[in-house]
Scaffold this motif. Structure first.
Motif, PDB file in Angstrom:
ATOM      1  N   ASP A   1       1.072  -1.212   0.015  1.00 15.64           N
ATOM      2  CA  ASP A   1       0.070  -0.028  -0.030  1.00 15.64           C
ATOM      3  C   ASP A   1       0.833   1.501   0.056  1.00 15.64           C
ATOM      4  O   ASP A   1       0.367   2.131   0.071  1.00 15.64           O
ATOM      5  CB  ASP A   1      -0.965  -0.133   1.286  1.00 15.64           C
ATOM      6  CG  ASP A   1      -0.399   0.110   2.474  1.00 15.64           C
ATOM      7  OD1 ASP A   1       1.042   0.191   2.464  1.00 15.64           O
ATOM      8  OD2 ASP A   1      -0.797   0.124   3.648  1.00 15.64           O
TER       9      ASP A   1
ATOM     10  N   GLN B   1       4.553   6.750  -4.673  1.00 17.92           N
ATOM     11  CA  GLN B   1       3.809   5.778  -4.755  1.00 17.92           C
ATOM     12  C   GLN B   1       3.699   4.689  -6.143  1.00 17.92           C
ATOM     13  O   GLN B   1       2.855   4.605  -6.677  1.00 17.92           O
ATOM     14  CB  GLN B   1       2.086   6.625  -5.090  1.00 17.92           C
ATOM     15  CG  GLN B   1       1.854   7.625  -4.124  1.00 17.92           C
ATOM     16  CD  GLN B   1       1.111   6.966  -3.041  1.00 17.92           C
ATOM     17  OE1 GLN B   1       0.134   5.979  -3.043  1.00 17.92           O
ATOM     18  NE2 GLN B   1       1.817   7.143  -1.697  1.00 17.92           N
TER      19      GLN B   1
ATOM     20  N   GLY C   1      -4.782  -4.402 -11.307  1.00 13.82           N
ATOM     21  CA  GLY C   1      -4.357  -4.468  -9.745  1.00 13.82           C
ATOM     22  C   GLY C   1      -3.977  -5.793  -9.089  1.00 13.82           C
ATOM     23  O   GLY C   1      -3.467  -5.788  -8.170  1.00 13.82           O
TER      24      GLY C   1
ATOM     25  N   SER D   1       2.741  -5.789  -9.105  1.00 12.31           N
ATOM     26  CA  SER D   1       1.263  -5.341  -9.473  1.00 12.31           C
ATOM     27  C   SER D   1       1.484  -3.996 -10.170  1.00 12.31           C
ATOM     28  O   SER D   1       2.397  -3.271  -9.589  1.00 12.31           O
ATOM     29  CB  SER D   1       0.019  -5.243  -8.441  1.00 12.31           C
ATOM     30  OG  SER D   1       0.460  -4.537  -7.265  1.00 12.31           O
TER      31      SER D   1
ATOM     32  N   HIS E   1      -0.298   0.022 -11.160  1.00 10.22           N
ATOM     33  CA  HIS E   1      -1.068   0.846 -10.557  1.00 10.22           C
ATOM     34  C   HIS E   1      -1.106   2.001 -11.714  1.00 10.22           C
ATOM     35  O   HIS E   1      -0.206   2.647 -12.294  1.00 10.22           O
ATOM     36  CB  HIS E   1      -0.528   1.554  -9.464  1.00 10.22           C
ATOM     37  CG  HIS E   1      -0.502   0.955  -8.232  1.00 10.22           C
ATOM     38  ND1 HIS E   1      -1.534   0.806  -7.235  1.00 10.22           N
ATOM     39  CD2 HIS E   1       0.585  -0.002  -8.069  1.00 10.22           C
ATOM     40  CE1 HIS E   1      -0.989  -0.187  -6.529  1.00 10.22           C
ATOM     41  NE2 HIS E   1       0.142  -0.654  -6.905  1.00 10.22           N
ATOM     42  N   LYS E   2      -2.428   2.170 -12.345  1.00 12.54           N
ATOM     43  CA  LYS E   2      -2.713   2.815 -13.622  1.00 12.54           C
ATOM     44  C   LYS E   2      -3.129   4.542 -13.757  1.00 12.54           C
ATOM     45  O   LYS E   2      -3.211   5.156 -14.534  1.00 12.54           O
ATOM     46  CB  LYS E   2      -3.244   2.001 -14.584  1.00 12.54           C
ATOM     47  CG  LYS E   2      -2.563   0.931 -15.176  1.00 12.54           C
ATOM     48  CD  LYS E   2      -3.299   0.044 -16.193  1.00 12.54           C
ATOM     49  CE  LYS E   2      -2.432  -1.232 -16.543  1.00 12.54           C
ATOM     50  NZ  LYS E   2      -3.005  -2.121 -17.492  1.00 12.54           N
ATOM     51  N   GLU E   3      -3.835   4.595 -12.476  1.00  6.56           N
ATOM     52  CA  GLU E   3      -4.539   6.008 -12.194  1.00  6.56           C
ATOM     53  C   GLU E   3      -3.484   7.010 -12.378  1.00  6.56           C
ATOM     54  O   GLU E   3      -2.101   6.649 -12.017  1.00  6.56           O
ATOM     55  CB  GLU E   3      -5.197   6.081 -10.827  1.00  6.56           C
ATOM     56  CG  GLU E   3      -4.474   5.874  -9.641  1.00  6.56           C
ATOM     57  CD  GLU E   3      -4.077   4.475  -9.231  1.00  6.56           C
ATOM     58  OE1 GLU E   3      -3.616   4.097  -8.262  1.00  6.56           O
ATOM     59  OE2 GLU E   3      -4.365   3.322 -10.061  1.00  6.56           O
TER      60      GLU E   3
ATOM     61  N   GLY F   1       4.209  -1.371  -8.299  1.00  9.27           N
ATOM     62  CA  GLY F   1       4.249  -1.657  -6.839  1.00  9.27           C
ATOM     63  C   GLY F   1       5.564  -2.229  -6.391  1.00  9.27           C
ATOM     64  O   GLY F   1       6.351  -2.657  -7.407  1.00  9.27           O
TER      65      GLY F   1
END
Length: 429
Positions: A216, A254, A278, A305, A307-309, A321
């Protein structure tokens, strides 16, 4: 220094990469003995591969194939090769990579934009705490990237806290390039010699080789230990020799940003199909703009994994990640699936633990066994029980743990020819 393509829309980035993919396939079809054979044996017309989705029509390339047919991946005559590097050989024999002058320029560009991603600029001075020799690509990439960025660099190399602190106090670097666990040794040396950590001028560390964060993006145990003593920013960077490319965190921290001008990314399941958004899968890459030894659908062995945002730093690129673990190092232990990094996080929680090595083996009935050898400041049954309790609480299982002499552990961690510490010995092969 954000490249325009990294600020483009998702659709624009995809269209750009598809144009680069067409160029890569044409180049491989003309120059790569290995990929010409792959295209021929699988009846693949490279002109029919036009989109990123079409990639699934091409077989993946594995580390075993890269080891077995190493020379067949070379796309240029030997006279064009400027530098030779080898992989660290963590999971098998080292693989040779030959780089041309253009490849070194690409490597410099990759690292310059990666440093800039983490907030480094030409006014900064960086202290390099990794080796630049021993055929190690990372040290060379860092040096070339800092030079291209126009910043200053102090090449100290790995280890020797006393020499590192001599350089920090003398040259006042603003950033360190280091393995995170070595930062703990620098903190220990500073405390023993009355050096004021937070008045040293160091703003941050670009970290290599060990994860800094949980999935996270919160700080893991190792990072928390560092930051509890030393108020510096920690930036995670993930790369490998085969990728010729780095994924480095921006100041939002991030995940490592993808450079779409340098590499195509897929995250695949066991059947080499893309995982759902995800989900964790194997990072598979195709290198763009590599001249000497480009790779197509190369399976890195690392489980991650995506993260595409969009990121608030202004980049619209995919972010990786923290690495969950190496696919080959996955352990099935008493019905639980584990990867070594999860165990590293637990062991790093204990200040009493000086160093450790994780040994994985098969028992007589063929199932996985874990033995953790620990060197501790003071051994006790209570410490052993605390560590086991911690394992049960976090991972639901407790492996076998033994205390060993620190010198014995260090010998295992640094075998001859090693360029970085080994924390896992897998005897299952």
């Amino acid at each position: 220094m954000i490249p325009k393509i990294e600020q483009a829309s998702t659709l624009e980035i995809k269209a750009f990469q598809e144009g680069k993919l067409v160029e890569l396939l044409a180049y491989l079809n003309e120059n790569s003995a290995y990929y010409k054979t792959v295209f021929s044996e699988n009846n693949i017309d490279v002109h029919s591969i036009k989109t990123l989705e079409d990639l699934t029509k091409i077989p993946t390339t594995t580390k075993d194939q890269l080891q077995q047919y190493n020379d067949d991946f070379l796309c240029v005559p030997k006279s064009k090769i400027i530098d030779y590097v080898t992989t660290s050989g963590t999971l098998g024999d080292p693989v040779t990579f030959a780089l041309t002058d253009n490849d070194l320029e690409r490597l410099a560009y990759n690292e310059a934009i990666s440093f800039a991603c983490a907030g480094v600029n030409k006014e900064d001075v960086l202290q390099l705490m990794t080796t630049i020799d021993r055929r190690f690509m990372a040290g060379l990439a860092y040096f070339l990237g800092v030079r291209k960025l126009g910043a200053g660099i102090i090449r100290v190399g790995a280890g020797i806290p006393e020499l590192q602190w001599d350089s920090i106090l003398k040259f006042k670097p603003s950033y360190l390039i280091a393995v995170p666990s070595f930062l703990l040794k620098l903190i220990e040396h500073a405390e023993q010699h009355d050096i004021d950590l937070n008045n040293s001028g160091v703003k941050g560390a670009i970290c290599i080789g060990e994860p800094l964060r949980e999935q996270d993006f919160s700080l893991n145990s190792l990072s928390q230990k560092i930051k509890a003593k030393w108020n510096i920013e920690l930036y995670s960077t993930y790369a490998s020799t085969e990728m010729n490319t780095a994924f480095t965190e921006c100041e939002q921290q991030q995940g490592g940003h993808h450079h779409p001008e340098l590499i195509i990314v897929e995250i695949l399941d066991e059947k080499d199909n893309p995982v759902a958004p995800g989900e964790v899968g194997e990072l598979t890459i195709s290198t763009l703009g590599v001249e000497g030894m480009p790779l197509l659908r190369f399976k890195t062995g690392d489980m991650v994994s995506a993260h595409k945002e969009a990121c608030s730093c202004g980049r619209n690129t995919l972010r990786l990640g923290p690495v969950v673990g190496r696919k080959k190092q996955m352990i099935k232990y008493k019905g639980t699936t584990l990867y070594p990094p999860a165990m590293n996080n637990i062991l790093n929680d204990f200040n009493e633990v000086d160093s450790y090595i994780i040994e994985i083996s098969h028992n007589e009935i063929g199932t996985d066994e874990i033995l953790i050898k620990i060197a501790a400041k003071a051994t006790s049954e209570k410490l052993l029980q605390n560590i086991k309790d911690h394992f049960r609480a976090k991972l639901r299982v407790a492996p076998k743990i033994e205390f060993h002499d620190k010198k014995e552990i260090q010998k295992l961690q640094f075998p001859k020819m090693s360029r970085k510490p080994i924390l896992v010995i897998d005897k299952r092969v």
